[in-house]
Enzyme design. Structure first.
Site, PDB file in Angstrom:
ATOM      1  N   SER A   9      15.575  -4.815   2.517  1.00  0.00           N
ATOM      2  CA  SER A   9      15.723  -5.701   3.763  1.00  0.00           C
ATOM      3  C   SER A   9      17.354  -5.908   4.186  1.00  0.00           C
ATOM      4  O   SER A   9      18.100  -5.793   3.492  1.00  0.00           O
ATOM      5  CB  SER A   9      15.273  -7.083   3.458  1.00  0.00           C
ATOM      6  OG  SER A   9      15.657  -8.061   4.514  1.00  0.00           O
ATOM      7  N   TYR A  46      17.719  -5.075  10.919  1.00  0.00           N
ATOM      8  CA  TYR A  46      17.446  -6.295  11.771  1.00  0.00           C
ATOM      9  C   TYR A  46      18.757  -5.782  12.857  1.00  0.00           C
ATOM     10  O   TYR A  46      19.988  -5.667  12.211  1.00  0.00           O
ATOM     11  CB  TYR A  46      17.827  -7.646  11.288  1.00  0.00           C
ATOM     12  CG  TYR A  46      16.429  -8.036  10.746  1.00  0.00           C
ATOM     13  CD1 TYR A  46      15.470  -8.266  11.565  1.00  0.00           C
ATOM     14  CD2 TYR A  46      16.644  -8.884   9.371  1.00  0.00           C
ATOM     15  CE1 TYR A  46      14.351  -8.721  10.921  1.00  0.00           C
ATOM     16  CE2 TYR A  46      15.495  -9.542   8.966  1.00  0.00           C
ATOM     17  CZ  TYR A  46      14.386  -9.387   9.756  1.00  0.00           C
ATOM     18  OH  TYR A  46      12.980  -9.977   9.338  1.00  0.00           O
ATOM     19  N   THR A  71      12.702  -3.693  12.563  1.00  0.00           N
ATOM     20  CA  THR A  71      11.739  -4.864  12.551  1.00  0.00           C
ATOM     21  C   THR A  71      12.000  -5.385  13.921  1.00  0.00           C
ATOM     22  O   THR A  71      13.006  -5.772  14.414  1.00  0.00           O
ATOM     23  CB  THR A  71      12.117  -5.884  11.670  1.00  0.00           C
ATOM     24  OG1 THR A  71      11.761  -5.480  10.240  1.00  0.00           O
ATOM     25  CG2 THR A  71      11.011  -7.093  11.653  1.00  0.00           C
ATOM     26  N   LYS A  75       8.505  -1.845  13.188  1.00  0.00           N
ATOM     27  CA  LYS A  75       7.646  -2.669  12.389  1.00  0.00           C
ATOM     28  C   LYS A  75       7.306  -3.940  13.226  1.00  0.00           C
ATOM     29  O   LYS A  75       8.218  -4.567  13.935  1.00  0.00           O
ATOM     30  CB  LYS A  75       8.541  -3.092  11.203  1.00  0.00           C
ATOM     31  CG  LYS A  75       7.833  -4.390  10.339  1.00  0.00           C
ATOM     32  CD  LYS A  75       8.344  -4.358   9.060  1.00  0.00           C
ATOM     33  CE  LYS A  75       7.696  -5.415   7.841  1.00  0.00           C
ATOM     34  NZ  LYS A  75       8.164  -6.710   8.455  1.00  0.00           N
ATOM     35  N   HIS A 115       4.303 -10.053  10.342  1.00  0.00           N
ATOM     36  CA  HIS A 115       5.267 -10.368   9.640  1.00  0.00           C
ATOM     37  C   HIS A 115       4.701 -11.610   8.722  1.00  0.00           C
ATOM     38  O   HIS A 115       5.493 -12.441   8.158  1.00  0.00           O
ATOM     39  CB  HIS A 115       6.371 -11.188  10.577  1.00  0.00           C
ATOM     40  CG  HIS A 115       7.848 -11.216   9.844  1.00  0.00           C
ATOM     41  ND1 HIS A 115       8.646 -10.130  10.247  1.00  0.00           N
ATOM     42  CD2 HIS A 115       8.381 -12.069   8.912  1.00  0.00           C
ATOM     43  CE1 HIS A 115       9.725 -10.467   9.636  1.00  0.00           C
ATOM     44  NE2 HIS A 115       9.750 -11.528   8.910  1.00  0.00           N
ATOM     45  N   SER A 153       0.540  -7.269   6.347  1.00  0.00           N
ATOM     46  CA  SER A 153       0.139  -8.640   6.626  1.00  0.00           C
ATOM     47  C   SER A 153      -1.361  -9.122   6.244  1.00  0.00           C
ATOM     48  O   SER A 153      -2.449  -8.915   6.652  1.00  0.00           O
ATOM     49  CB  SER A 153       0.137  -9.035   8.083  1.00  0.00           C
ATOM     50  OG  SER A 153       1.489  -8.881   8.440  1.00  0.00           O
ATOM     51  N   ARG A 179       4.307 -10.934   0.090  1.00  0.00           N
ATOM     52  CA  ARG A 179       4.428 -12.046  -0.957  1.00  0.00           C
ATOM     53  C   ARG A 179       4.089 -11.898  -2.278  1.00  0.00           C
ATOM     54  O   ARG A 179       4.804 -12.300  -3.101  1.00  0.00           O
ATOM     55  CB  ARG A 179       3.791 -13.504  -0.184  1.00  0.00           C
ATOM     56  CG  ARG A 179       4.245 -13.677   1.179  1.00  0.00           C
ATOM     57  CD  ARG A 179       3.461 -14.873   1.474  1.00  0.00           C
ATOM     58  NE  ARG A 179       3.843 -15.719   2.997  1.00  0.00           N
ATOM     59  CZ  ARG A 179       3.587 -15.314   3.825  1.00  0.00           C
ATOM     60  NH1 ARG A 179       2.579 -13.907   4.069  1.00  0.00           N
ATOM     61  NH2 ARG A 179       3.623 -15.577   5.156  1.00  0.00           N
TER      62      ARG A 179
HETATM   63  C1  FNR Z   1       9.463 -11.272   5.018  1.00  0.00           C
HETATM   64  N1  FNR Z   1       9.222 -10.368   5.911  1.00  0.00           N
HETATM   65  C2  FNR Z   1      10.549  -9.721   6.447  1.00  0.00           C
HETATM   66  N2  FNR Z   1      10.284  -8.467   7.062  1.00  0.00           N
HETATM   67  C3  FNR Z   1      11.378  -7.871   7.554  1.00  0.00           C
HETATM   68  O1  FNR Z   1      11.300  -6.700   8.041  1.00  0.00           O
HETATM   69  N3  FNR Z   1      12.495  -8.357   7.028  1.00  0.00           N
HETATM   70  C4  FNR Z   1      13.040  -9.114   6.238  1.00  0.00           C
HETATM   71  O2  FNR Z   1      13.935  -9.417   5.784  1.00  0.00           O
HETATM   72  C5  FNR Z   1      11.793 -10.047   5.848  1.00  0.00           C
HETATM   73  N4  FNR Z   1      11.748 -11.331   5.185  1.00  0.00           N
HETATM   74  C6  FNR Z   1      10.755 -11.950   4.593  1.00  0.00           C
HETATM   75  C7  FNR Z   1      10.733 -12.847   3.811  1.00  0.00           C
HETATM   76  C8  FNR Z   1       9.725 -13.517   3.303  1.00  0.00           C
HETATM   77  C9  FNR Z   1       9.898 -14.550   2.250  1.00  0.00           C
HETATM   78  C10 FNR Z   1       8.461 -13.125   3.486  1.00  0.00           C
HETATM   79  C11 FNR Z   1       7.077 -13.678   2.919  1.00  0.00           C
HETATM   80  C12 FNR Z   1       8.257 -11.895   4.623  1.00  0.00           C
HETATM   81  C13 FNR Z   1       7.986  -9.872   6.201  1.00  0.00           C
HETATM   82  C14 FNR Z   1       7.337  -8.766   5.373  1.00  0.00           C
HETATM   83  O3  FNR Z   1       8.272  -7.587   5.607  1.00  0.00           O
HETATM   84  C15 FNR Z   1       5.984  -8.549   5.500  1.00  0.00           C
HETATM   85  O4  FNR Z   1       5.636  -8.032   6.831  1.00  0.00           O
HETATM   86  C16 FNR Z   1       4.812  -9.395   5.265  1.00  0.00           C
HETATM   87  O5  FNR Z   1       5.375 -10.358   4.093  1.00  0.00           O
HETATM   88  C17 FNR Z   1       3.542  -8.966   4.984  1.00  0.00           C
HETATM   89  O6  FNR Z   1       2.642 -10.074   4.774  1.00  0.00           O
HETATM   90  P1  FNR Z   1       2.103 -10.736   3.434  1.00  0.00           P
HETATM   91  O7  FNR Z   1       1.858  -9.206   2.592  1.00  0.00           O
HETATM   92  O8  FNR Z   1       3.182 -11.500   2.907  1.00  0.00           O
HETATM   93  O9  FNR Z   1       0.846 -11.190   3.590  1.00  0.00           O
END
Ligand code: FNR
Length: 413
Positions: A119, A144, A170, A283, A307, A339, A362
């Site tokens: 990230s 980002y 993203t 994304k 997300h 997701s 997660r």
């Molecule tokens: C994220 N996600 C995320 N995505 C991204 O592109 N950059 C980031 O820094 C973050 N940070 C982030 C923090 C936390 C705590 C979570 C839960 C999620 C989104 C992540 O990449 C992904 O799209 C989702 O977590 C997918 O969904 P599930 O598997 O958590 O249901």
């Protein structure tokens, strides 16, 4: 097989195998604030629930009497053969789950040959994450796009130099989602400060004038800065500890001022293309029109994602958006998915609907919270094992055999 045999022998796994018990165990271990940040979603969390419900509306259709004694989960992505169609999603501020943060996740992913997507808001600089994974580990970098083009470009160049093999831009987080669990606990500034390692290690960021930090950015939703320092004193984040407290406050201020670019548009995408020769994935695409636009711009891949339901409450479930995006892309580029993926069966359903590979979010953070590197590895291994077993049980030897023949919608859906 070893996971299965251990279970049959009565041995308990390092982390719960059941995804709900995994989450519960991790939330018991994490602080209330960190747990809420990971587990939470936008608004009334209806999108988060919809992500899970969407999987329940599809059923795998097992086919019988096919030789499934040997199975192969591997897929090819951007010229590299991966052992399975599974990637570790970019997650910021991992230090809130474990002090080894991204380094532990990188080691676990590398030990299984799965790509880690680091990230922009990682708790460790991207170079340290790359080193933790080791030379040959597949790794991608999630961007980002800063309001400062020079900072975005610096991130991309650092990623190239550190051996990242793709850039994941993203799109869905130009503004931070409305997340009641976080807002009620009032700790966003504190948490975000745990995700600025890439910024404070960046020459362009460091050279930004202090005035950059005074720009008003209420839309960024990061709230009162006073509390940041107070909280940093209570629980200092490793990269910030190296700074004196005055510098730390200025760094957090600058980060808040520059980390996002709410006015990003399709017209900016060609500039990213000019910054790098690496494959570019977008994304957060959920609409066929956006998918076509991305293809017209020559984007190399898409990630269908909302997300994890953290941005738009009442938004479309990511799985429900997948078929139309796959149809719009029409084979021109790989479509990835995330997701709501919690089980191996979920992964196979997404592949049946046209995803080339999926990202898990997660669950690996919960593994990290429970047992560091070993916990992340256990979560990923459990997913791989269930994918492999289920693939065989529905009568397939390779993921290429998955498709509409092996999936059926529930009647009256
Ligand atoms: C994220 N996600 C995320 N995505 C991204 O592109 N950059 C980031 O820094 C973050 N940070 C982030 C923090 C936390 C705590 C979570 C839960 C999620 C989104 C992540 O990449 C992904 O799209 C989702 O977590 C997918 O969904 P599930 O598997 O958590 O249901």
């Amino acid at each position: 097989a070893s996971i299965y045999l251990a279970g049959m022998a009565g041995r308990r796994p390092r982390v719960p195998v059941d995804p709900d018990r995994l989450e519960q165990a991790a939330l018991r271990k994490m602080s209330a604030r960190a747990g809420a940040y990971v587990a939470g979603g936008a608004g009334a969390e209806r999108t988060m629930a919809a992500n899970r419900a969407a999987f329940d509306r599809w059923r795998l259709v097992p086919r019988m009497l096919r030789d499934v004694s040997t199975r192969d989960l591997s897929v090819e992505l951007f010229g590299r053969r991966l052992p399975a169609p599974l990637l570790v999603a970019p997650i910021g501020v991992l230090e809130m789950a474990h002090r080894e943060a991204d380094l532990a996740a990188a080691r676990a992913a590398a030990s299984l040959g799965l790509p880690l997507i680091a990230s922009s808001q990682a708790s460790r600089p991207m170079e340290a994450i790359a080193e933790a994974g080791g030379r040959n580990a597949p790794r991608w970098f999630q961007l980002y796009w800063s309001v400062r083009d020079d900072l975005a470009e610096s991130f991309v160049q650092r990623a190239e130099k550190a051996g990242y093999e793709a850039i994941v831009l993203t799109l869905d987080t130009t503004l931070l989602g409305w997340r009641p669990r976080d807002l009620d606990l009032g700790y966003l500034p504190f948490l975000r400060a745990r995700g600025i390692a890439n910024y404070i290690s960046d020459p362009v960021f460091r050279a930004l004038p202090a005035e950059a930090a005074t720009a008003e950015r209420p839309a960024a939703g990061l709230g009162a800065l006073g509390s940041v320092l107070e909280l940093l004193r209570a629980w200092p984040t490793a990269p910030l500890q190296a700074l004196r407290s005055g510098e730390a406050l200025e760094a957090v201020r600058k980060f808040i001022a520059v980390y996002s670019r709410p006015n990003l548009t399709w017209d900016d995408i060609p500039r990213l293309r000019q910054m790098t020769r690496l494959p570019i994935l977008l994304k957060g695409v959920l609409h066929e029109g956006d998918a076509r636009r991305a293809m017209d711009l020559g984007v190399d891949g898409l990630i269908v994602s909302n997300h994890g339901g953290r941005q738009v409450d009442g938004g479309v479930a990511a799985l429900d958006a997948l078929p139309e995006v796959v149809a719009a892309v029409d084979g021109r580029a790989p479509v990835l998915f995330d997701s709501g993926v919690r089980t191996g069966a979920d992964v196979l359903k997404a592949l049946c609907l046209g995803a080339r590979a999926v990202l898990v979010g997660r669950p690996y953070v919960y593994g990290l919270a429970l047992d560091g590197e070993a916990g992340v590895r256990a979560v990923l291994e459990n997913l791989l094992a269930e994918m492999d077993l289920t693939l065989g049980l529905i009568g397939c030897r390779s993921v290429a055999e998955l498709g509409v023949d092996t999936l059926s919608p529930l009647p009256n859906r």
